[in-house]
Design an enzyme around this catalytic site. Structure first.
Site, PDB file in Angstrom:
ATOM      1  N   CYS A  85      38.470  19.039   6.880  1.00 42.70           N
ATOM      2  CA  CYS A  85      39.770  18.522   6.411  1.00 42.70           C
ATOM      3  C   CYS A  85      40.347  17.540   7.422  1.00 42.70           C
ATOM      4  O   CYS A  85      41.364  16.904   7.158  1.00 42.70           O
ATOM      5  CB  CYS A  85      40.766  19.645   6.198  1.00 42.70           C
ATOM      6  SG  CYS A  85      40.029  21.164   5.634  1.00 42.70           S
ATOM      7  N   LYS A 329      51.971  20.118   2.341  1.00 41.01           N
ATOM      8  CA  LYS A 329      52.558  21.010   1.342  1.00 41.01           C
ATOM      9  C   LYS A 329      53.077  20.257   0.118  1.00 41.01           C
ATOM     10  O   LYS A 329      52.889  20.690  -1.011  1.00 41.01           O
ATOM     11  CB  LYS A 329      53.700  21.802   1.992  1.00 41.01           C
ATOM     12  CG  LYS A 329      54.410  22.737   1.052  1.00 41.01           C
ATOM     13  CD  LYS A 329      53.516  23.912   0.713  1.00 41.01           C
ATOM     14  CE  LYS A 329      53.956  24.622  -0.545  1.00 41.01           C
ATOM     15  NZ  LYS A 329      53.595  23.933  -1.783  1.00 41.01           N
ATOM     16  N   HIS A 333      47.166  17.108  -0.112  1.00 34.16           N
ATOM     17  CA  HIS A 333      46.110  17.181   0.896  1.00 34.16           C
ATOM     18  C   HIS A 333      44.766  16.774   0.300  1.00 34.16           C
ATOM     19  O   HIS A 333      43.910  17.617   0.035  1.00 34.16           O
ATOM     20  CB  HIS A 333      46.075  18.612   1.445  1.00 34.16           C
ATOM     21  CG  HIS A 333      45.111  18.832   2.566  1.00 34.16           C
ATOM     22  ND1 HIS A 333      44.712  17.829   3.431  1.00 34.16           N
ATOM     23  CD2 HIS A 333      44.461  19.967   2.985  1.00 34.16           C
ATOM     24  CE1 HIS A 333      43.856  18.329   4.311  1.00 34.16           C
ATOM     25  NE2 HIS A 333      43.689  19.616   4.062  1.00 34.16           N
TER      26      HIS A 333
END
Lengths: 383, 133
Positions: A85, A329, A333
Protein backbone atom coordinates in the site's frame (compact mmCIF):
# COMPACT_ATOMS: atom_id res chain seq x y z
CA UNK A 1 23.20 10.31 2.30
CA UNK A 2 25.76 12.04 0.05
CA UNK A 3 25.32 15.27 -1.87
CA UNK A 4 22.29 15.17 -4.12
CA UNK A 5 20.73 17.54 -6.65
CA UNK A 6 17.63 19.45 -5.64
CA UNK A 7 14.30 18.08 -6.87
CA UNK A 8 11.06 20.01 -7.46
CA UNK A 9 7.41 19.14 -7.91
CA UNK A 10 6.58 21.11 -11.05
CA UNK A 11 3.19 19.68 -11.98
CA UNK A 12 0.46 17.65 -10.31
CA UNK A 13 -2.72 15.84 -11.33
CA UNK A 14 -5.27 13.44 -9.87
CA UNK A 15 -8.58 11.80 -10.62
CA UNK A 16 -11.46 11.72 -8.19
CA UNK A 17 -11.07 8.66 -5.97
CA UNK A 18 -14.14 6.55 -6.69
CA UNK A 19 -15.49 3.33 -8.13
CA UNK A 20 -14.46 3.97 -11.75
CA UNK A 21 -16.40 1.20 -13.46
CA UNK A 22 -16.37 2.94 -16.83
CA UNK A 23 -12.67 3.89 -16.80
CA UNK A 24 -9.79 1.47 -17.37
CA UNK A 25 -6.54 1.49 -15.41
CA UNK A 26 -4.69 3.03 -18.34
CA UNK A 27 -7.28 5.78 -18.81
CA UNK A 28 -7.27 6.63 -15.09
CA UNK A 29 -3.48 6.93 -15.27
CA UNK A 30 -3.75 9.05 -18.41
CA UNK A 31 -6.22 11.48 -16.82
CA UNK A 32 -3.90 12.14 -13.86
CA UNK A 33 -0.78 12.22 -16.09
CA UNK A 34 -2.28 14.69 -18.60
CA UNK A 35 -3.28 17.08 -15.79
CA UNK A 36 0.32 17.03 -14.48
CA UNK A 37 1.76 17.37 -18.00
CA UNK A 38 -0.60 20.25 -18.81
CA UNK A 39 0.76 22.12 -15.78
CA UNK A 40 4.28 22.02 -17.26
CA UNK A 41 3.37 22.98 -20.83
CA UNK A 42 3.41 19.32 -21.87
CA UNK A 43 7.22 19.22 -21.59
CA UNK A 44 8.15 15.61 -22.38
CA UNK A 45 9.50 13.66 -19.37
CA UNK A 46 12.57 11.45 -19.77
CA UNK A 47 11.18 8.72 -17.54
CA UNK A 48 7.89 7.36 -16.25
CA UNK A 49 7.76 5.68 -12.84
CA UNK A 50 4.54 3.86 -11.95
CA UNK A 51 3.46 3.03 -8.40
CA UNK A 52 1.03 0.12 -8.18
CA UNK A 53 0.39 -2.85 -5.89
CA UNK A 54 -2.25 -5.12 -7.35
CA UNK A 55 -2.68 -4.74 -11.10
CA UNK A 56 -2.16 -8.51 -11.33
CA UNK A 57 -5.72 -8.73 -9.93
CA UNK A 58 -6.93 -7.35 -13.25
CA UNK A 59 -4.46 -9.48 -15.18
CA UNK A 60 -2.16 -6.65 -16.23
CA UNK A 61 1.49 -6.17 -15.43
CA UNK A 62 4.20 -4.24 -17.30
CA UNK A 63 2.44 -1.03 -16.30
CA UNK A 64 5.18 1.44 -17.20
CA UNK A 65 5.09 0.30 -20.82
CA UNK A 66 1.29 0.12 -20.88
CA UNK A 67 0.82 3.63 -19.51
CA UNK A 68 3.76 5.36 -21.21
CA UNK A 69 2.60 4.02 -24.56
CA UNK A 70 -0.99 5.04 -23.88
CA UNK A 71 0.00 8.65 -23.14
CA UNK A 72 2.36 9.09 -26.10
CA UNK A 73 5.66 8.47 -24.38
CA UNK A 74 7.18 5.52 -26.29
CA UNK A 75 10.95 5.58 -25.96
CA UNK A 76 11.16 7.07 -22.47
CA UNK A 77 12.63 5.10 -19.54
CA UNK A 78 9.88 3.25 -17.68
CA UNK A 79 9.58 1.14 -14.56
CA UNK A 80 7.08 0.07 -11.93
CA UNK A 81 7.75 0.27 -8.21
CA UNK A 82 5.98 -1.84 -5.59
CA UNK A 83 5.86 -1.46 -1.83
CA UNK A 84 2.38 -2.83 -1.01
CA UNK A 85 0.00 0.00 0.00
CA UNK A 86 3.10 2.20 0.12
CA UNK A 87 3.83 1.75 -3.60
CA UNK A 88 3.00 5.38 -4.44
CA UNK A 89 5.47 6.72 -1.89
CA UNK A 90 8.29 4.48 -3.07
CA UNK A 91 7.49 5.44 -6.68
CA UNK A 92 7.99 9.12 -5.82
CA UNK A 93 11.18 8.17 -3.99
CA UNK A 94 12.44 6.29 -7.08
CA UNK A 95 11.64 9.25 -9.34
CA UNK A 96 13.29 11.61 -6.87
CA UNK A 97 16.41 9.43 -6.86
CA UNK A 98 16.65 9.50 -10.66
CA UNK A 99 16.78 13.28 -10.62
CA UNK A 100 18.80 13.74 -7.42
CA UNK A 101 21.46 11.41 -8.80
CA UNK A 102 21.77 13.38 -12.03
CA UNK A 103 20.50 10.56 -14.25
CA UNK A 104 17.47 12.55 -15.48
CA UNK A 105 16.01 16.07 -15.24
CA UNK A 106 12.31 15.38 -15.80
CA UNK A 107 10.40 12.38 -14.42
CA UNK A 108 6.67 11.69 -14.41
CA UNK A 109 5.59 9.61 -11.41
CA UNK A 110 2.13 8.03 -11.66
CA UNK A 111 0.34 6.09 -8.94
CA UNK A 112 -2.63 4.05 -10.13
CA UNK A 113 -4.85 1.35 -8.69
CA UNK A 114 -8.16 -0.34 -9.48
CA UNK A 115 -9.38 -2.29 -6.45
CA UNK A 116 -13.06 -2.32 -7.35
CA UNK A 117 -12.76 -4.17 -10.64
CA UNK A 118 -12.83 -7.57 -8.91
CA UNK A 119 -15.21 -9.07 -6.33
CA UNK A 120 -14.34 -7.82 -2.83
CA UNK A 121 -13.01 -11.20 -1.52
CA UNK A 122 -10.45 -11.29 -4.35
CA UNK A 123 -9.32 -7.76 -3.59
CA UNK A 124 -9.12 -8.40 0.17
CA UNK A 125 -7.02 -11.47 -0.51
CA UNK A 126 -4.69 -9.39 -2.70
CA UNK A 127 -4.31 -6.70 -0.04
CA UNK A 128 -3.36 -9.39 2.50
CA UNK A 129 -0.38 -10.29 0.29
CA UNK A 130 1.37 -7.39 2.04
CA UNK A 131 1.60 -9.66 5.09
CA UNK A 132 3.71 -12.81 5.58
CA UNK A 133 2.21 -15.54 3.38
CA UNK A 134 4.04 -18.42 5.10
CA UNK A 135 3.35 -17.56 8.72
CA UNK A 136 0.33 -15.23 8.81
CA UNK A 137 -1.94 -15.77 5.80
CA UNK A 138 -1.77 -19.50 6.39
CA UNK A 139 -4.25 -18.84 9.23
CA UNK A 140 -6.69 -16.91 7.02
CA UNK A 141 -6.06 -13.61 8.81
CA UNK A 142 -7.18 -10.57 6.84
CA UNK A 143 -5.31 -7.27 6.63
CA UNK A 144 -7.96 -5.73 8.89
CA UNK A 145 -7.34 -8.58 11.34
CA UNK A 146 -3.64 -7.78 11.57
CA UNK A 147 -4.42 -4.13 12.28
CA UNK A 148 -7.03 -5.20 14.83
CA UNK A 149 -4.30 -7.05 16.78
CA UNK A 150 -2.36 -3.78 16.99
CA UNK A 151 -5.52 -1.86 17.92
CA UNK A 152 -6.45 -4.08 20.86
CA UNK A 153 -2.87 -4.18 22.12
CA UNK A 154 -2.64 -0.38 21.92
CA UNK A 155 -6.02 0.26 23.58
CA UNK A 156 -5.13 -2.09 26.41
CA UNK A 157 -1.59 -0.77 26.95
CA UNK A 158 -2.50 2.93 26.92
CA UNK A 159 -6.06 2.68 28.22
CA UNK A 160 -7.45 4.37 25.11
CA UNK A 161 -11.21 4.16 24.68
CA UNK A 162 -12.94 2.88 21.57
CA UNK A 163 -14.86 6.16 21.18
CA UNK A 164 -11.67 8.24 21.18
CA UNK A 165 -10.26 6.28 18.24
CA UNK A 166 -13.60 6.35 16.38
CA UNK A 167 -13.63 10.15 16.51
CA UNK A 168 -10.79 10.18 13.96
CA UNK A 169 -13.18 8.91 11.27
CA UNK A 170 -15.67 11.67 12.08
CA UNK A 171 -12.97 14.35 11.71
CA UNK A 172 -11.73 12.82 8.45
CA UNK A 173 -15.21 12.80 6.93
CA UNK A 174 -15.61 16.48 7.90
CA UNK A 175 -12.44 17.30 5.96
CA UNK A 176 -13.18 14.98 3.06
CA UNK A 177 -16.71 16.35 2.60
CA UNK A 178 -15.07 19.54 1.26
CA UNK A 179 -12.63 17.72 -1.05
CA UNK A 180 -14.04 17.33 -4.58
CA UNK A 181 -11.54 14.48 -5.22
CA UNK A 182 -12.62 12.48 -2.15
CA UNK A 183 -14.50 9.18 -2.43
CA UNK A 184 -16.64 9.40 0.74
CA UNK A 185 -17.93 12.97 0.97
CA UNK A 186 -20.62 12.34 3.56
CA UNK A 187 -20.29 13.64 7.10
CA UNK A 188 -20.72 10.98 9.77
CA UNK A 189 -21.25 10.86 13.54
CA UNK A 190 -19.57 8.88 16.27
CA UNK A 191 -22.65 6.65 16.27
CA UNK A 192 -22.07 5.86 12.56
CA UNK A 193 -18.67 4.40 13.45
CA UNK A 194 -19.68 2.66 16.66
CA UNK A 195 -22.73 0.98 15.12
CA UNK A 196 -21.10 -0.08 11.84
CA UNK A 197 -20.51 -3.81 11.27
CA UNK A 198 -17.55 -5.45 13.01
CA UNK A 199 -14.96 -6.47 10.40
CA UNK A 200 -12.23 -7.74 12.71
CA UNK A 201 -12.97 -6.96 16.33
CA UNK A 202 -12.27 -4.26 17.53
CA UNK A 203 -12.11 -2.80 13.98
CA UNK A 204 -15.50 -1.81 12.58
CA UNK A 205 -16.29 -0.89 8.99
CA UNK A 206 -16.07 2.86 9.67
CA UNK A 207 -12.68 2.49 11.37
CA UNK A 208 -11.43 1.43 7.96
CA UNK A 209 -10.73 3.23 4.71
CA UNK A 210 -12.83 2.22 1.68
CA UNK A 211 -11.66 0.15 -1.31
CA UNK A 212 -10.92 2.59 -4.12
CA UNK A 213 -9.99 3.22 -7.73
CA UNK A 214 -7.89 6.25 -8.62
CA UNK A 215 -4.74 7.71 -10.11
CA UNK A 216 -2.45 10.62 -9.22
CA UNK A 217 0.64 12.02 -10.91
CA UNK A 218 3.52 14.32 -10.08
CA UNK A 219 5.91 15.77 -12.63
CA UNK A 220 9.24 16.28 -10.89
CA UNK A 221 12.30 18.12 -12.18
CA UNK A 222 15.86 19.15 -11.40
CA UNK A 223 16.75 22.75 -10.45
CA UNK A 224 17.53 23.51 -14.11
CA UNK A 225 14.08 22.47 -15.25
CA UNK A 226 11.88 23.85 -12.46
CA UNK A 227 11.21 26.79 -14.79
CA UNK A 228 8.58 24.67 -16.55
CA UNK A 229 6.37 25.60 -13.58
CA UNK A 230 5.32 28.98 -12.17
CA UNK A 231 5.00 27.45 -8.73
CA UNK A 232 7.66 24.75 -8.22
CA UNK A 233 7.64 23.11 -4.80
CA UNK A 234 10.93 21.87 -3.35
CA UNK A 235 11.16 18.21 -2.31
CA UNK A 236 13.15 19.11 0.78
CA UNK A 237 13.60 15.61 2.18
CA UNK A 238 12.77 11.97 1.56
CA UNK A 239 13.11 8.92 3.75
CA UNK A 240 12.06 5.29 3.49
CA UNK A 241 12.43 2.44 5.94
CA UNK A 242 11.25 -1.16 6.12
CA UNK A 243 10.27 -3.39 9.02
CA UNK A 244 9.24 -7.06 9.16
CA UNK A 245 6.06 -7.81 7.19
CA UNK A 246 5.11 -10.19 10.02
CA UNK A 247 3.94 -8.73 13.32
CA UNK A 248 5.26 -11.49 15.55
CA UNK A 249 8.99 -10.83 15.18
CA UNK A 250 8.58 -7.07 15.78
CA UNK A 251 10.44 -5.66 18.73
CA UNK A 252 7.55 -3.31 19.48
CA UNK A 253 3.81 -3.63 18.75
CA UNK A 254 2.78 -0.13 19.84
CA UNK A 255 4.80 1.87 17.33
CA UNK A 256 5.68 1.62 13.64
CA UNK A 257 9.47 1.46 13.74
CA UNK A 258 9.71 2.06 9.98
CA UNK A 259 7.43 5.08 10.27
CA UNK A 260 9.67 6.65 12.90
CA UNK A 261 12.90 5.92 11.02
CA UNK A 262 11.57 7.12 7.66
CA UNK A 263 10.30 10.37 9.22
CA UNK A 264 13.65 10.92 10.93
CA UNK A 265 15.49 10.38 7.63
CA UNK A 266 13.21 12.75 5.71
CA UNK A 267 13.43 15.52 8.33
CA UNK A 268 17.20 15.09 8.56
CA UNK A 269 17.70 15.45 4.81
CA UNK A 270 15.36 18.47 4.86
CA UNK A 271 17.28 19.92 7.84
CA UNK A 272 13.94 20.52 9.54
CA UNK A 273 12.29 19.62 12.83
CA UNK A 274 8.90 17.96 13.26
CA UNK A 275 7.70 21.23 14.85
CA UNK A 276 8.27 23.01 11.50
CA UNK A 277 5.53 21.03 9.74
CA UNK A 278 2.39 23.09 8.93
CA UNK A 279 0.39 20.41 7.14
CA UNK A 280 0.67 16.65 6.71
CA UNK A 281 -1.10 13.87 4.85
CA UNK A 282 -0.65 10.62 6.79
CA UNK A 283 -1.66 7.02 6.17
CA UNK A 284 -4.83 6.41 8.23
CA UNK A 285 -5.87 3.07 6.70
CA UNK A 286 -7.61 2.39 10.05
CA UNK A 287 -8.26 4.69 13.01
CA UNK A 288 -5.53 2.81 14.91
CA UNK A 289 -3.12 3.45 12.02
CA UNK A 290 -3.73 7.19 12.41
CA UNK A 291 -2.89 7.07 16.13
CA UNK A 292 0.23 4.91 15.81
CA UNK A 293 1.45 6.91 12.78
CA UNK A 294 1.03 10.29 14.48
CA UNK A 295 3.01 8.98 17.44
CA UNK A 296 5.70 7.23 15.39
CA UNK A 297 6.26 10.30 13.20
CA UNK A 298 6.59 12.43 16.33
CA UNK A 299 3.40 14.53 16.19
CA UNK A 300 2.21 13.01 19.49
CA UNK A 301 3.65 11.17 22.47
CA UNK A 302 3.08 7.41 22.68
CA UNK A 303 -0.48 6.62 23.65
CA UNK A 304 -1.59 10.27 23.41
CA UNK A 305 -2.65 10.81 19.77
CA UNK A 306 -6.36 10.09 20.28
CA UNK A 307 -6.46 12.27 23.38
CA UNK A 308 -4.94 15.11 21.36
CA UNK A 309 -7.43 14.85 18.49
CA UNK A 310 -10.26 14.52 21.00
CA UNK A 311 -9.11 17.86 22.43
CA UNK A 312 -9.30 19.45 18.97
CA UNK A 313 -5.72 19.07 17.78
CA UNK A 314 -4.71 18.34 14.15
CA UNK A 315 -7.88 19.88 12.72
CA UNK A 316 -8.04 22.78 10.23
CA UNK A 317 -6.53 25.85 11.89
CA UNK A 318 -4.09 23.83 14.04
CA UNK A 319 -0.37 23.37 13.38
CA UNK A 320 0.08 20.82 12.07
CA UNK A 321 -3.22 20.27 10.30
CA UNK A 322 -3.41 16.55 9.54
CA UNK A 323 -5.18 15.14 6.47
CA UNK A 324 -7.12 18.17 5.20
CA UNK A 325 -7.91 15.91 2.21
CA UNK A 326 -9.94 13.61 4.44
CA UNK A 327 -7.12 11.06 4.52
CA UNK A 328 -7.42 7.44 3.46
CA UNK A 329 -10.63 7.23 5.49
CA UNK A 330 -12.59 9.76 3.41
CA UNK A 331 -10.52 10.66 0.34
CA UNK A 332 -10.09 6.93 -0.16
CA UNK A 333 -7.19 4.51 -0.61
CA UNK A 334 -6.39 3.40 -4.18
CA UNK A 335 -3.40 1.67 -2.59
CA UNK A 336 -0.58 2.10 -5.12
CA UNK A 337 -1.75 5.63 -5.89
CA UNK A 338 -2.22 6.88 -2.33
CA UNK A 339 1.36 7.98 -1.74
CA UNK A 340 1.25 10.04 -4.94
CA UNK A 341 -2.14 11.57 -3.97
CA UNK A 342 -0.56 12.70 -0.71
CA UNK A 343 2.29 14.49 -2.53
CA UNK A 344 -0.18 16.11 -4.96
CA UNK A 345 -2.36 17.30 -2.07
CA UNK A 346 0.45 18.72 0.05
CA UNK A 347 2.09 20.39 -2.98
CA UNK A 348 -1.27 22.05 -3.72
CA UNK A 349 -1.59 23.15 -0.08
CA UNK A 350 1.83 24.85 -0.36
CA UNK A 351 0.88 26.41 -3.71
CA UNK A 352 -2.40 27.57 -2.21
CA UNK A 353 -4.68 25.92 -4.76
CA UNK A 354 -5.93 22.78 -3.00
CA UNK A 355 -9.68 22.80 -3.72
CA UNK A 356 -10.85 21.41 -0.34
CA UNK A 357 -9.90 22.42 3.22
CA UNK A 358 -7.10 24.91 2.58
CA UNK A 359 -4.18 25.17 5.03
CA UNK A 360 -1.92 28.21 4.55
CA UNK A 361 1.50 26.57 4.85
CA UNK A 362 5.20 26.77 4.05
CA UNK A 363 6.27 23.24 4.94
CA UNK A 364 4.37 19.99 4.51
CA UNK A 365 4.93 16.27 5.06
CA UNK A 366 3.51 13.10 3.57
CA UNK A 367 3.76 9.60 4.96
CA UNK A 368 2.70 6.52 3.00
CA UNK A 369 2.68 3.05 4.58
CA UNK A 370 2.88 -0.40 3.01
CA UNK A 371 1.72 -3.39 5.06
CA UNK A 372 1.12 -2.88 8.77
CA UNK A 373 3.92 -0.31 8.96
CA UNK A 374 6.44 -2.46 7.09
CA UNK A 375 7.42 -0.21 4.15
CA UNK A 376 7.14 3.48 4.93
CA UNK A 377 8.03 6.55 2.87
CA UNK A 378 8.08 10.07 4.30
CA UNK A 379 8.45 13.10 2.06
CA UNK A 380 8.95 16.71 3.18
CA UNK A 381 7.87 19.47 0.79
CA UNK A 382 8.73 23.15 1.07
CA UNK A 383 7.42 26.19 -0.71
CA UNK B 1 -5.23 -20.66 1.09
CA UNK B 2 -1.83 -22.08 0.44
CA UNK B 3 -0.07 -24.74 -1.60
CA UNK B 4 1.29 -28.26 -0.91
CA UNK B 5 4.80 -27.00 -1.63
CA UNK B 6 4.57 -24.23 0.95
CA UNK B 7 3.15 -26.49 3.67
CA UNK B 8 5.80 -29.15 2.94
CA UNK B 9 8.62 -26.61 2.96
CA UNK B 10 7.73 -24.98 6.26
CA UNK B 11 6.28 -28.03 8.04
CA UNK B 12 9.11 -28.37 10.57
CA UNK B 13 9.14 -24.70 11.43
CA UNK B 14 5.38 -24.51 11.60
CA UNK B 15 4.67 -27.71 13.52
CA UNK B 16 7.58 -27.53 15.96
CA UNK B 17 7.50 -23.72 16.24
CA UNK B 18 11.17 -23.33 15.33
CA UNK B 19 12.54 -19.86 16.00
CA UNK B 20 16.01 -18.46 15.42
CA UNK B 21 18.12 -17.32 18.36
CA UNK B 22 21.00 -14.92 17.73
CA UNK B 23 24.29 -16.18 19.18
CA UNK B 24 25.59 -12.60 19.35
CA UNK B 25 22.74 -10.57 20.89
CA UNK B 26 20.37 -13.31 22.01
CA UNK B 27 17.29 -12.01 20.13
CA UNK B 28 14.73 -14.73 19.39
CA UNK B 29 12.73 -14.34 16.16
CA UNK B 30 9.64 -16.18 14.99
CA UNK B 31 9.15 -16.61 12.06
CA UNK B 32 12.82 -17.65 11.78
CA UNK B 33 15.09 -15.22 9.92
CA UNK B 34 18.25 -15.61 7.86
CA UNK B 35 19.91 -12.82 9.87
CA UNK B 36 19.16 -11.41 13.30
CA UNK B 37 16.52 -8.64 12.96
CA UNK B 38 18.06 -6.80 15.90
CA UNK B 39 21.83 -6.86 15.28
CA UNK B 40 22.20 -8.29 11.75
CA UNK B 41 24.33 -11.25 12.82
CA UNK B 42 24.16 -14.44 10.75
CA UNK B 43 25.27 -16.57 13.69
CA UNK B 44 21.84 -18.02 14.48
CA UNK B 45 20.66 -21.33 15.89
CA UNK B 46 17.25 -22.92 15.47
CA UNK B 47 15.43 -23.21 18.75
CA UNK B 48 12.08 -24.81 19.49
CA UNK B 49 9.71 -22.45 21.27
CA UNK B 50 7.75 -23.51 24.35
CA UNK B 51 4.27 -24.81 23.54
CA UNK B 52 2.53 -22.92 26.34
CA UNK B 53 2.20 -19.15 26.41
CA UNK B 54 -0.19 -16.27 26.92
CA UNK B 55 -2.34 -14.09 24.69
CA UNK B 56 -0.83 -10.62 24.05
CA UNK B 57 -3.62 -9.47 21.71
CA UNK B 58 -6.46 -11.02 19.75
CA UNK B 59 -9.05 -10.29 17.11
CA UNK B 60 -12.28 -11.99 16.11
CA UNK B 61 -12.57 -11.92 12.33
CA UNK B 62 -16.00 -12.07 10.72
CA UNK B 63 -14.62 -11.66 7.20
CA UNK B 64 -11.59 -13.97 6.89
CA UNK B 65 -9.69 -14.63 3.70
CA UNK B 66 -11.59 -16.66 1.11
CA UNK B 67 -11.35 -20.36 1.86
CA UNK B 68 -11.48 -19.91 5.65
CA UNK B 69 -15.25 -19.35 5.91
CA UNK B 70 -15.79 -22.61 7.86
CA UNK B 71 -13.53 -21.27 10.62
CA UNK B 72 -15.58 -18.06 11.09
CA UNK B 73 -15.68 -16.36 13.53
CA UNK B 74 -11.94 -16.75 13.24
CA UNK B 75 -10.00 -15.92 16.39
CA UNK B 76 -6.44 -14.82 15.67
CA UNK B 77 -3.99 -14.11 18.48
CA UNK B 78 -0.53 -12.80 19.05
CA UNK B 79 0.85 -15.16 21.67
CA UNK B 80 3.90 -14.71 23.85
CA UNK B 81 5.86 -17.98 23.80
CA UNK B 82 9.00 -17.74 25.90
CA UNK B 83 11.10 -14.92 24.47
CA UNK B 84 9.24 -14.84 21.13
CA UNK B 85 5.81 -13.96 19.83
CA UNK B 86 3.72 -16.12 17.50
CA UNK B 87 0.65 -15.29 15.44
CA UNK B 88 -1.84 -18.15 15.28
CA UNK B 89 -5.47 -19.19 15.44
CA UNK B 90 -7.12 -19.86 18.78
CA UNK B 91 -9.67 -22.72 18.92
CA UNK B 92 -11.94 -24.49 21.42
CA UNK B 93 -13.07 -21.20 22.97
CA UNK B 94 -15.99 -18.83 22.50
CA UNK B 95 -14.94 -15.41 21.18
CA UNK B 96 -16.43 -13.71 24.24
CA UNK B 97 -14.22 -15.73 26.59
CA UNK B 98 -10.88 -14.75 25.05
CA UNK B 99 -8.88 -12.20 27.02
CA UNK B 100 -5.42 -10.67 27.08
CA UNK B 101 -3.19 -12.65 29.39
CA UNK B 102 -5.09 -15.91 28.78
CA UNK B 103 -2.88 -19.02 29.06
CA UNK B 104 -2.92 -21.12 25.89
CA UNK B 105 -1.17 -24.21 24.54
CA UNK B 106 -0.24 -25.42 21.06
CA UNK B 107 -2.29 -28.12 19.38
CA UNK B 108 -2.33 -29.74 15.93
CA UNK B 109 -5.42 -28.89 13.87
CA UNK B 110 -6.78 -29.09 10.36
CA UNK B 111 -6.61 -25.92 8.28
CA UNK B 112 -8.35 -24.76 5.10
CA UNK B 113 -7.74 -26.82 1.95
CA UNK B 114 -4.73 -25.79 -0.10
CA UNK B 115 -5.13 -24.49 -3.64
CA UNK B 116 -4.20 -28.02 -4.75
CA UNK B 117 -7.10 -29.49 -2.73
CA UNK B 118 -5.02 -31.05 0.07
CA UNK B 119 -6.03 -30.78 3.74
CA UNK B 120 -3.03 -29.46 5.71
CA UNK B 121 -2.47 -29.61 9.46
CA UNK B 122 -1.05 -26.60 11.24
CA UNK B 123 -0.32 -25.53 14.80
CA UNK B 124 -3.21 -23.72 16.44
CA UNK B 125 -3.66 -22.86 20.11
CA UNK B 126 -6.33 -23.73 22.66
CA UNK B 127 -6.99 -22.58 26.22
CA UNK B 128 -4.68 -24.27 28.72
CA UNK B 129 -7.51 -24.68 31.18
CA UNK B 130 -10.62 -26.16 29.66
CA UNK B 131 -12.72 -24.32 32.21
CA UNK B 132 -12.09 -21.06 30.34
CA UNK B 133 -13.61 -22.24 27.06
Amino acid sequence: MGAVRRVYVAGVGMTKVDKHTETSLRDLAAEAAFKALDEVGNEKPEAVVVGNMLSSLIEQENLAALIADHIGLRGVCGLKVEGACGSGGVAVLAGYSMIASGLYDRVLVIGVEKLLERPTPDTLRGLAYAADADYELIYGVSFAGLNALIMRYYMSKYDVRREELALWSVIMHQNGAKNPYAQLRNEITLETVLSSPVVADPIRLYDACPLSDGAAAVYITSEDWKKVSDTPILVAGVGNAVDSPDLSSRVSLDEFYASRISAEKALRTAKLDIKDIDVAEIHDAYTITAAVSLESIGFAEKGKAAKLWSEGRFRPGDKPTINPSGGLKSRGHPVGATGVYQVVEVAMQLRGDFPGVSVPSEIGLTQNIGGVGSNVTTIVLRR
Amino acid sequence: MTTIQRIWRIKNTLLRLLSTRCLDCGFVAYPPKASCPKCGSRRLIKEELPKIGEVLSYTVINVPLRGFEEFTPLIICLIKLGEAKVLAELVDVKPGNVHIGMKVMATLRRSAKTLDGVIPYVVKFRPLSLGSS
